[in-house]
Design a protein around this motif. Structure first.
Motif, PDB file in Angstrom:
ATOM      1  N   GLU A 175       1.456 -12.597  -7.474  1.00 55.86           N
ATOM      2  CA  GLU A 175       0.458 -11.564  -7.253  1.00 55.86           C
ATOM      3  C   GLU A 175       1.030 -10.426  -6.404  1.00 55.86           C
ATOM      4  OE1 GLU A 175      -1.224 -15.195  -8.589  1.00 55.86           O
ATOM      5  OE2 GLU A 175      -0.001 -14.838  -6.786  1.00 55.86           O
ATOM      6  N   TRP A 176       1.795 -10.780  -5.359  1.00 60.41           N
ATOM      7  CA  TRP A 176       2.401  -9.761  -4.503  1.00 60.41           C
ATOM      8  C   TRP A 176       3.420  -8.944  -5.286  1.00 60.41           C
ATOM      9  CZ3 TRP A 176       7.034  -8.035  -2.691  1.00 60.41           C
ATOM     10  CH2 TRP A 176       7.040  -7.270  -1.522  1.00 60.41           C
ATOM     11  N   ILE A 177       4.270  -9.622  -6.040  1.00 59.20           N
ATOM     12  CA  ILE A 177       5.289  -8.919  -6.826  1.00 59.20           C
ATOM     13  C   ILE A 177       4.632  -7.987  -7.844  1.00 59.20           C
ATOM     14  CG2 ILE A 177       7.126  -9.248  -8.542  1.00 59.20           C
ATOM     15  CD1 ILE A 177       7.853 -11.845  -7.015  1.00 59.20           C
ATOM     16  N   THR A 178       3.589  -8.459  -8.497  1.00 64.25           N
ATOM     17  CA  THR A 178       2.885  -7.631  -9.474  1.00 64.25           C
ATOM     18  C   THR A 178       2.289  -6.390  -8.812  1.00 64.25           C
ATOM     19  OG1 THR A 178       2.346  -9.530 -10.872  1.00 64.25           O
ATOM     20  CG2 THR A 178       0.990  -7.562 -11.133  1.00 64.25           C
ATOM     21  N   ALA A 179       1.675  -6.572  -7.652  1.00 70.65           N
ATOM     22  CA  ALA A 179       1.065  -5.445  -6.954  1.00 70.65           C
ATOM     23  C   ALA A 179       2.114  -4.417  -6.535  1.00 70.65           C
ATOM     24  CB  ALA A 179       0.286  -5.944  -5.740  1.00 70.65           C
ATOM     25  N   PHE A 180       3.258  -4.896  -6.035  1.00 76.44           N
ATOM     26  CA  PHE A 180       4.295  -3.968  -5.603  1.00 76.44           C
ATOM     27  C   PHE A 180       4.916  -3.261  -6.801  1.00 76.44           C
ATOM     28  CE2 PHE A 180       8.482  -3.359  -3.120  1.00 76.44           C
ATOM     29  CZ  PHE A 180       8.062  -2.120  -2.670  1.00 76.44           C
ATOM     30  N   ARG A 181       5.125  -3.998  -7.883  1.00 79.91           N
ATOM     31  CA  ARG A 181       5.656  -3.359  -9.093  1.00 79.91           C
ATOM     32  C   ARG A 181       4.740  -2.228  -9.560  1.00 79.91           C
ATOM     33  NH1 ARG A 181       4.221  -3.231 -14.004  1.00 79.91           N
ATOM     34  NH2 ARG A 181       2.704  -4.916 -13.792  1.00 79.91           N
ATOM     35  N   ARG A 182       3.443  -2.483  -9.569  1.00 75.19           N
ATOM     36  CA  ARG A 182       2.495  -1.458  -9.994  1.00 75.19           C
ATOM     37  C   ARG A 182       2.551  -0.235  -9.078  1.00 75.19           C
ATOM     38  NH1 ARG A 182      -2.806  -5.290 -10.943  1.00 75.19           N
ATOM     39  NH2 ARG A 182      -2.382  -5.912 -13.106  1.00 75.19           N
ATOM     40  N   LEU A 183       2.619  -0.475  -7.767  1.00 76.84           N
ATOM     41  CA  LEU A 183       2.684   0.628  -6.820  1.00 76.84           C
ATOM     42  C   LEU A 183       3.917   1.482  -7.068  1.00 76.84           C
ATOM     43  CD1 LEU A 183       1.610   2.015  -4.200  1.00 76.84           C
ATOM     44  CD2 LEU A 183       3.091   0.430  -2.928  1.00 76.84           C
ATOM     45  N   LEU A 184       5.061   0.830  -7.269  1.00 76.02           N
ATOM     46  CA  LEU A 184       6.294   1.565  -7.521  1.00 76.02           C
ATOM     47  C   LEU A 184       6.196   2.391  -8.800  1.00 76.02           C
ATOM     48  CD1 LEU A 184       8.754  -1.323  -6.582  1.00 76.02           C
ATOM     49  CD2 LEU A 184       8.485   0.811  -5.310  1.00 76.02           C
ATOM     50  N   ASN A 231       0.855  -1.193   0.000  1.00 74.01           N
ATOM     51  CA  ASN A 231       0.000   0.000   0.000  1.00 74.01           C
ATOM     52  C   ASN A 231       0.887   1.237   0.000  1.00 74.01           C
ATOM     53  OD1 ASN A 231       0.785   0.516   2.777  1.00 74.01           O
ATOM     54  ND2 ASN A 231      -0.710  -1.054   3.385  1.00 74.01           N
ATOM     55  N   GLN A 232       0.286   2.395  -0.174  1.00 75.13           N
ATOM     56  CA  GLN A 232       1.050   3.629  -0.285  1.00 75.13           C
ATOM     57  C   GLN A 232       1.908   3.886   0.941  1.00 75.13           C
ATOM     58  OE1 GLN A 232       0.954   5.270  -3.137  1.00 75.13           O
ATOM     59  NE2 GLN A 232       2.251   7.003  -2.608  1.00 75.13           N
ATOM     60  N   GLY A 233       1.398   3.492   2.100  1.00 80.46           N
ATOM     61  CA  GLY A 233       2.151   3.723   3.323  1.00 80.46           C
ATOM     62  C   GLY A 233       3.475   3.000   3.368  1.00 80.46           C
ATOM     63  N   ALA A 234       3.604   1.901   2.606  1.00 83.31           N
ATOM     64  CA  ALA A 234       4.843   1.121   2.626  1.00 83.31           C
ATOM     65  C   ALA A 234       6.016   1.881   2.022  1.00 83.31           C
ATOM     66  CB  ALA A 234       4.630  -0.198   1.886  1.00 83.31           C
ATOM     67  N   ILE A 235       5.736   2.852   1.173  1.00 79.93           N
ATOM     68  CA  ILE A 235       6.815   3.579   0.499  1.00 79.93           C
ATOM     69  C   ILE A 235       6.760   5.088   0.738  1.00 79.93           C
ATOM     70  CG2 ILE A 235       7.051   1.829  -1.309  1.00 79.93           C
ATOM     71  CD1 ILE A 235       5.501   3.738  -3.172  1.00 79.93           C
ATOM     72  N   GLN A 236       5.801   5.554   1.512  1.00 82.88           N
ATOM     73  CA  GLN A 236       5.591   7.003   1.619  1.00 82.88           C
ATOM     74  C   GLN A 236       6.802   7.728   2.186  1.00 82.88           C
ATOM     75  OE1 GLN A 236       2.851   8.604   0.333  1.00 82.88           O
ATOM     76  NE2 GLN A 236       4.196  10.371   0.671  1.00 82.88           N
ATOM     77  N   GLU A 237       7.500   7.111   3.149  1.00 89.13           N
ATOM     78  CA  GLU A 237       8.649   7.810   3.724  1.00 89.13           C
ATOM     79  C   GLU A 237       9.749   8.055   2.691  1.00 89.13           C
ATOM     80  OE1 GLU A 237      11.192   5.333   6.446  1.00 89.13           O
ATOM     81  OE2 GLU A 237       9.565   3.888   6.152  1.00 89.13           O
ATOM     82  N   TYR A 238       9.859   7.166   1.704  1.00 87.37           N
ATOM     83  CA  TYR A 238      10.877   7.348   0.666  1.00 87.37           C
ATOM     84  C   TYR A 238      10.440   8.403  -0.346  1.00 87.37           C
ATOM     85  CZ  TYR A 238      11.916   3.027   3.020  1.00 87.37           C
ATOM     86  OH  TYR A 238      12.143   2.100   4.000  1.00 87.37           O
ATOM     87  N   GLN A 271       3.516   3.482 -10.298  1.00 91.72           N
ATOM     88  CA  GLN A 271       2.549   4.566 -10.125  1.00 91.72           C
ATOM     89  C   GLN A 271       3.177   5.772  -9.440  1.00 91.72           C
ATOM     90  OE1 GLN A 271      -0.547   2.593  -7.941  1.00 91.72           O
ATOM     91  NE2 GLN A 271      -1.256   1.429  -9.731  1.00 91.72           N
ATOM     92  N   ASN A 272       4.215   5.510  -8.647  1.00 88.42           N
ATOM     93  CA  ASN A 272       4.904   6.582  -7.939  1.00 88.42           C
ATOM     94  C   ASN A 272       6.250   6.937  -8.568  1.00 88.42           C
ATOM     95  OD1 ASN A 272       3.385   7.279  -5.205  1.00 88.42           O
ATOM     96  ND2 ASN A 272       3.109   5.095  -5.598  1.00 88.42           N
ATOM     97  N   ASN A 273       6.464   6.469  -9.801  1.00 90.99           N
ATOM     98  CA  ASN A 273       7.680   6.807 -10.557  1.00 90.99           C
ATOM     99  C   ASN A 273       8.949   6.390  -9.825  1.00 90.99           C
ATOM    100  OD1 ASN A 273       9.014   7.806 -12.837  1.00 90.99           O
ATOM    101  ND2 ASN A 273       9.294   9.825 -11.913  1.00 90.99           N
ATOM    102  N   ILE A 274       8.937   5.156  -9.290  1.00 87.39           N
ATOM    103  CA  ILE A 274      10.113   4.593  -8.643  1.00 87.39           C
ATOM    104  C   ILE A 274      10.577   3.381  -9.441  1.00 87.39           C
ATOM    105  CG2 ILE A 274      11.006   3.432  -6.583  1.00 87.39           C
ATOM    106  CD1 ILE A 274       9.061   5.023  -4.910  1.00 87.39           C
TER     107      ILE A 274
END
Length: 391
Positions: free
Chosen positions: A315-324, A286-293, A326-329
């Motif tokens: 499924e987990w890897i896909t979700a995290f990849r998408r989150l990253l 979720n967004q909170g997992a990377i917000q501090e960075y 979406q935040n240009n990481i």
């Protein structure tokens, strides 16, 4: 007359400097990946989104990827191999292992799978003599080879010191003696600086190299972090200062304390080509997992890069990849290959009688508290990854 001569000399100097720049770049354009604000910038001047994979277990073996339990650090794995076949055969084993674990075909396969970069973890021991008195070892030629393959395939390379002199984590993954002695040993620090300076000098003019990840996951949670954490950025400053005497072209990546998760010890960037790298495993996506960075990136206007994650379901890897994304990481998952595994790109078939080796007394006992990361191989799970990259 004197003024005209001065103008002529100034014009001549400008022409010479311009010719040097053009000759060094080939076309007058930058040859290297660089940074601009929060982004990585390609040699073409466009934002570069890194999509990478770690070549773990190659230049720094990890016990859990061998299915070992007690023998979970490189030197303990080497002890097991020595006891099984003797020192002479063991030396030949490791030479053959390094020649076959990552090959030109692997790099081609990664390019075809949709990756644009690789992170190459290595042990400092491959870059020094046995007595650590000379900067000599097989590591330099091994890096030369993989960088050459990547250049020809159009893949970028980030070099990662996964095990530093003295140990930077104090855990099995840095092949240390149970404490991050690097932060208290002037000798280990000097050797770290010397190795990085030699590597930087070797690749100072290599465009396929994006940069250098100085210390993997420094300062584990098992130690006095209040005492050790303030020592991290000053050590980074020393290493960077040594490297910049020979290489001003490449990006330098700084990982946070406590497994590359804690950026609180960092002040404003002290070099104009710094990026900051974090690792994230086994958390809710979720967004909170990377917000501090993201907050750190916004505060200092610098790039951040996810240098390790994975060891989880598709499924987990896909979700995290998408989150990253979406935040240009940019990202670099771990690892490329393991034995009998589905959480990586390639699964290595278990060799015949491997279970007997794993069951031997030197290998069998209780697993360490922290699950570390972990020749021709069958690419059994590789076909899944193009789908994971594009979902």
């Amino acid at each position: 007359m004197r003024r005209n001569r001065r103008k002529s000399f100034t014009l001549l100097l400008a022409v010479v400097l311009l010719s040097l720049v053009v000759s060094s770049t080939g076309s007058g354009q930058p040859r290297f990946v660089t940074t601009r604000g929060k982004e990585f910038i390609s040699p073409a001047g466009k934002p570069l989104s890194l999509k990478g994979i770690n070549l773990g277990n190659w230049l720094l073996p990890e016990g859990y990827m061998f299915k070992f339990k007690t023998a979970n650090s490189p030197r303990l794995i080497q002890t097991v191999i020595n006891e099984l076949v003797g020192e002479d055969e063991a030396r030949q084993f490791w030479k053959t292992y390094r020649e076959n674990y990552i090959t030109r075909e692997d790099i081609h396969f990664l390019k075809q799978s949709g990756f644009n970069s690789v992170r190459v973890p290595f042990s400092y021991r491959l870059f020094v003599s046995a007595d650590e008195q000379n900067l000599a070892g097989p590591g330099y030629e091994l890096l030369d080879q993989v960088i050459d393959w990547c250049r020809k395939e159009g893949l970028y390379v980030i070099l990662d010191m996964h095990a530093a002199p003295g140990g930077q984590t104090g855990d099995n993954i840095d092949d240390s003696w149970g404490y991050p002695y690097l932060f208290e040993s002037p000798e280990s620090q000097a050797l770290t600086i010397s190795i990085w300076r030699k590597i930087a000098a070797r690749y100072a003019q290599e465009p396929a190299v994006i940069g250098y990840d100085l210390l993997n996951e420094p300062i584990s949670t098992s130690f006095d972090t209040a005492f050790l954490n303030p020592k991290l950025e000053p050590l980074y400053r020393k290493i960077v200062a040594g490297m910049r005497t020979v290489d001003k072209n490449h990006i330098i990546f700084l990982g946070g304390a406590q497994w590359d998760t804690n950026f609180k010890g960092f002040g404003p960037p002290f070099d104009d080509k710094l990026a900051y790298t974090f690792h994230k495993y086994w958390m809710d996506v979720n967004q909170g997992a990377i917000q501090e960075y993201l907050d750190f990136r916004d505060k200092y206007n610098v790039p951040v890069w996810m240098g390790e994650s994975g060891e989880n379901t598709d499924e987990w890897i896909t979700a995290f990849r998408r989150l990253l994304e979406q935040n240009n990481i940019g990202w670099c998952f771990w690892p490329y290959k393991k034995m009998d595994a589905t959480s990586c790109v390639v699964s290595i078939s278990r060799p015949a009688e491997w279970d007997a080796i794993v069951a031997s007394p030197r290998v069998r006992a209780k697993r360490s508290k922290r699950c570390a990361r972990t020749g021709p191989q069958k690419k059994r799970s590789g076909k899944r990854w193009p789908a994971i990259l594009s979902r």
